[in-house]
Scaffold this motif. Structure first.
Motif, short mmCIF file in Angstrom:
data_model
loop_
_atom_site.label_atom_id
_atom_site.label_comp_id
_atom_site.label_asym_id
_atom_site.label_seq_id
_atom_site.Cartn_x
_atom_site.Cartn_y
_atom_site.Cartn_z
N VAL A 174 9.12 12.92 -8.45
CA VAL A 174 8.59 13.32 -7.16
C VAL A 174 7.80 12.15 -6.61
O VAL A 174 6.88 11.64 -7.27
CB VAL A 174 7.69 14.57 -7.27
N LEU A 175 8.15 11.69 -5.42
CA LEU A 175 7.51 10.54 -4.80
C LEU A 175 6.57 10.99 -3.68
O LEU A 175 6.69 12.11 -3.17
CB LEU A 175 8.58 9.58 -4.27
N ILE A 176 5.66 10.09 -3.29
CA ILE A 176 4.56 10.45 -2.39
C ILE A 176 4.69 9.81 -1.02
O ILE A 176 4.26 10.37 -0.02
CB ILE A 176 3.20 10.04 -3.02
N SER A 177 5.28 8.63 -0.96
CA SER A 177 5.40 7.90 0.30
C SER A 177 6.86 7.63 0.61
O SER A 177 7.68 7.42 -0.29
CB SER A 177 4.64 6.56 0.21
N SER A 178 7.17 7.59 1.90
CA SER A 178 8.55 7.32 2.33
C SER A 178 9.05 6.00 1.77
O SER A 178 10.23 5.87 1.40
CB SER A 178 8.62 7.32 3.86
N LYS A 179 8.19 4.99 1.69
CA LYS A 179 8.65 3.70 1.19
C LYS A 179 8.95 3.76 -0.31
O LYS A 179 9.75 2.97 -0.82
CB LYS A 179 7.65 2.59 1.54
N ASP A 180 8.31 4.71 -1.04
CA ASP A 180 8.63 4.87 -2.46
C ASP A 180 10.10 5.19 -2.66
O ASP A 180 10.73 4.72 -3.62
CB ASP A 180 7.78 5.99 -3.08
N TYR A 181 10.65 6.01 -1.76
CA TYR A 181 12.07 6.37 -1.90
C TYR A 181 12.95 5.16 -1.64
O TYR A 181 13.93 4.94 -2.36
CB TYR A 181 12.44 7.50 -0.94
N CYS A 182 12.62 4.37 -0.63
CA CYS A 182 13.44 3.19 -0.33
C CYS A 182 13.35 2.17 -1.46
O CYS A 182 14.34 1.51 -1.79
CB CYS A 182 13.01 2.59 1.00
N ILE A 183 12.18 2.04 -2.08
CA ILE A 183 12.04 1.16 -3.24
C ILE A 183 12.92 1.65 -4.38
O ILE A 183 13.58 0.86 -5.07
CB ILE A 183 10.57 1.07 -3.67
N ALA A 184 12.94 2.97 -4.59
CA ALA A 184 13.78 3.52 -5.65
C ALA A 184 15.25 3.22 -5.42
O ALA A 184 15.99 2.87 -6.34
CB ALA A 184 13.55 5.03 -5.77
N ARG A 185 15.67 3.31 -4.17
CA ARG A 185 17.08 3.02 -3.86
C ARG A 185 17.40 1.54 -4.05
O ARG A 185 18.52 1.17 -4.42
CB ARG A 185 17.40 3.46 -2.44
N LEU A 186 16.44 0.67 -3.79
CA LEU A 186 16.67 -0.76 -3.95
C LEU A 186 16.63 -1.20 -5.41
O LEU A 186 17.38 -2.10 -5.81
CB LEU A 186 15.62 -1.57 -3.17
N THR A 187 15.76 -0.58 -6.21
CA THR A 187 15.48 -1.09 -7.56
C THR A 187 15.85 -0.15 -8.70
O THR A 187 15.92 -0.59 -9.85
CB THR A 187 13.98 -1.41 -7.69
N GLY A 188 16.00 1.14 -8.38
CA GLY A 188 16.18 2.12 -9.44
C GLY A 188 14.88 2.51 -10.13
O GLY A 188 14.89 3.27 -11.10
#
Length: 492
Positions: free
Chosen positions: A153-167
């Protein structure tokens, strides 16, 4: 030439800036994002955030920039969201946004279970149904399939984009201070609270500072975006951290106002400010805190009144700007309570809605337009007063700073000069490049970068007009009586 790719994953748009090593903008692009609203609930599809990042990234390279020249990627983003993500990096349901207060009943149960004093002591903040912690309990009980499928569970919108970029599943300490779960001084999750509530603490992301590396671009993400595999991706910060950095405030008595879709007033200090109506965040620099009064309603009021008054969608902002230029301070007695989507501060009421007071047969469109923006300014004044410090400097940033009449209204309502930064839509995305420079040893600390943003070429000063200050000082006490009066008409 080397570049830093920066992104601001906001509520209305994703903005990207490719910043060169001499602090020049080599490319910039913005992609609008849709919000789903129904009955006070507000959601977004995280896939749209990453799609925008992909589109903007490809635009960077379409201009001839080589992927090998990008030295790092860093992002800011909206905070206080609940973003459940499965093992394939896909959301298990829409993100529940910060302005969605659906989990009020769950918040009350958690406060009874853990103890409200303990919640406030550890997190530095009040506890209510807009926070991700009670929203996670709501998700488990109301959408158990989405909860079970969520690996993290992520807290910030950018956390999701980081996850998609890096896993990698990481979140920064600024955004995570809005979760209702992080010990703000120790910078750790209160996992025992999760377990006591029957929630899986293993779903929480790793905590990092903005300048710490979150991971590197994976081969799959490289194929989608154009970056080279292995390009460093840094943790970045929640939007309040980026905006505070971009505004240049660094000492007690210095305040920043942000007029985005929602907004806030922020000041910085060496500790939390233990007041019930102040939100405390960990800042990007270690050991520094941001004291924030956040507002659900700011730029969204300008957007609403423009849509409501303009004869067509096309050119609606230019039309309302003309009305504002023809308006007069005080709007001939018309007042507007700006709580279109409920409010978090300076009042805590997710059920209240906005409304005009004092409308007469002589009220004009000019009065309706101006009083809407005056209402936001009065709300901001109330927020600054709740912090309890006399401003020594006030700066303004965000999309609302592009409306000169609104800038002057704020100076007049606050009775204080307001410093407005140019290019404020992109300034937070530009400012967070400092975290990459700190991480890579190019600068010693954040102030070396932010000082370059504060020159006279970047700033316009609005001085209060004495006659308007006097008029608004007479109106303000009346404005404070509007919410208690209208509260009885809203809700159930």
């Amino acid at each position: 030439m080397r570049y830093i790719a920066t992104f601001d994953i906001g509520t209305t748009a994703v903005k990207g800036v490719l910043l060169s090593e001499d602090n020049a903008c080599a490319c910039e692009k913005s992609v609008e994002i849709e919000t789903f609203s129904e009955g006070g609930r507000r959601e977004q599809d995280p896939l749209s955030w990453y799609a925008a990042v992909r589109e903007i990234s490809r635009a960077f390279f379409a201009g001839g920039i080589s992927p090998g020249d990008v030295r790092g990627i860093v992002m800011s983003g909206q905070m206080q969201d609940l973003i459940p993500v499965d093992g394939d990096l896909r959301p298990t349901c829409n993100a529940i946004l910060y302005s969605d207060g659906r989990a009020g009943a769950e918040a009350e149960r958690l406060a009874a279970l853990i103890g409200r004093e303990e919640l406030v002591r550890s997190t530095g903040n009040q506890f209510d149904g807009s926070l991700p912690f009670p929203k996670l309990l709501w998700l488990k009980e109301q959408n158990p399939g989405a909860y079970r499928a969520a690996e993290k569970v992520l807290i910030s919108s950018k956390d999701y984009c980081i996850a998609r970029l890096t896993g990698e599943y990481v979140s920064d300490v600024t955004a995570s201070a809005t979760a209702g779960l992080m010990d703000i001084h120790e910078k750790r999750w209160n996992t025992a609270w999760m377990e006591a509530a029957g929630l899986d603490s293993g779903k929480l992301p790793r905590l990092r500072y903005a300048h710490e590396q979150a991971g590197a671009v994976t081969p799959g993400a490289a194929a989608e975006t154009g970056y080279l595999p292995g390009t460093p991706v840094y943790t970045g910060t929640g939007d309040a951290g980026a905006t505070t950095l971009a505004s240049g405030i660094s000492a007690d008595g210095e305040f920043n106002i942000n007029l985005g879709t929602s907004g806030w007033v922020a000041c910085v200090s060496d500790d939390v400010l233990p007041k019930g109506d102040v939100f405390n965040l960990a800042a990007m620099p270690e050991g520094v805190y941001i004291n924030v009064v956040p507002f659900f309603n700011a730029g969204n009021v300008h957007k609403w009144v423009s849509r409501a008054l303009a004869p067509s969608e096309q050119g609606k902002y230019d039309y309302v700007d003309r009305l504002l230029e023809e308006s007069e301070a005080g709007s001939h007695g018309t007042m507007f309570l700006p709580y279109l989507v409920g409010e978090r501060f300076p009042v805590v009421d997710t059920q209240i809605r906005g409304g005009y007071v004092g409308v007469t047969p002589e009220t004009t469109k000019q009065d309706l337009a101006r009083s809407a923006l005056e209402g936001v300014a009065f709300s901001i004044r109330q927020g600054i007063e709740s912090i309890g410090r006399v401003p020594g400097k006030i700066s303004l940033i965000g999309g609302g700073a592009r409306t000169p009449v609104w800038c002057q209204i704020l100076a007049d309502v606050l009775g204080h000069p307001v410093h407005v930064y140019r290019n404020s839509d992109y300034l937070p995305a530009v400012a967070i490049a400092a975290s990459v420079l700190v991480a890579q040893g190019e600068i010693g600390d954040y102030t070396e970068f932010t000082d370059t943003l504060q020159g006279s070429d970047n700033c316009v000063r609005y001085d209060p007009v004495p006659a308007n200050v006097e008029r608004y000082n007479r109106v303000y006490p009346r404005y404070l009586r509007v919410y208690p009066a209208l509260k009885t008409l809203c809700g159930d």
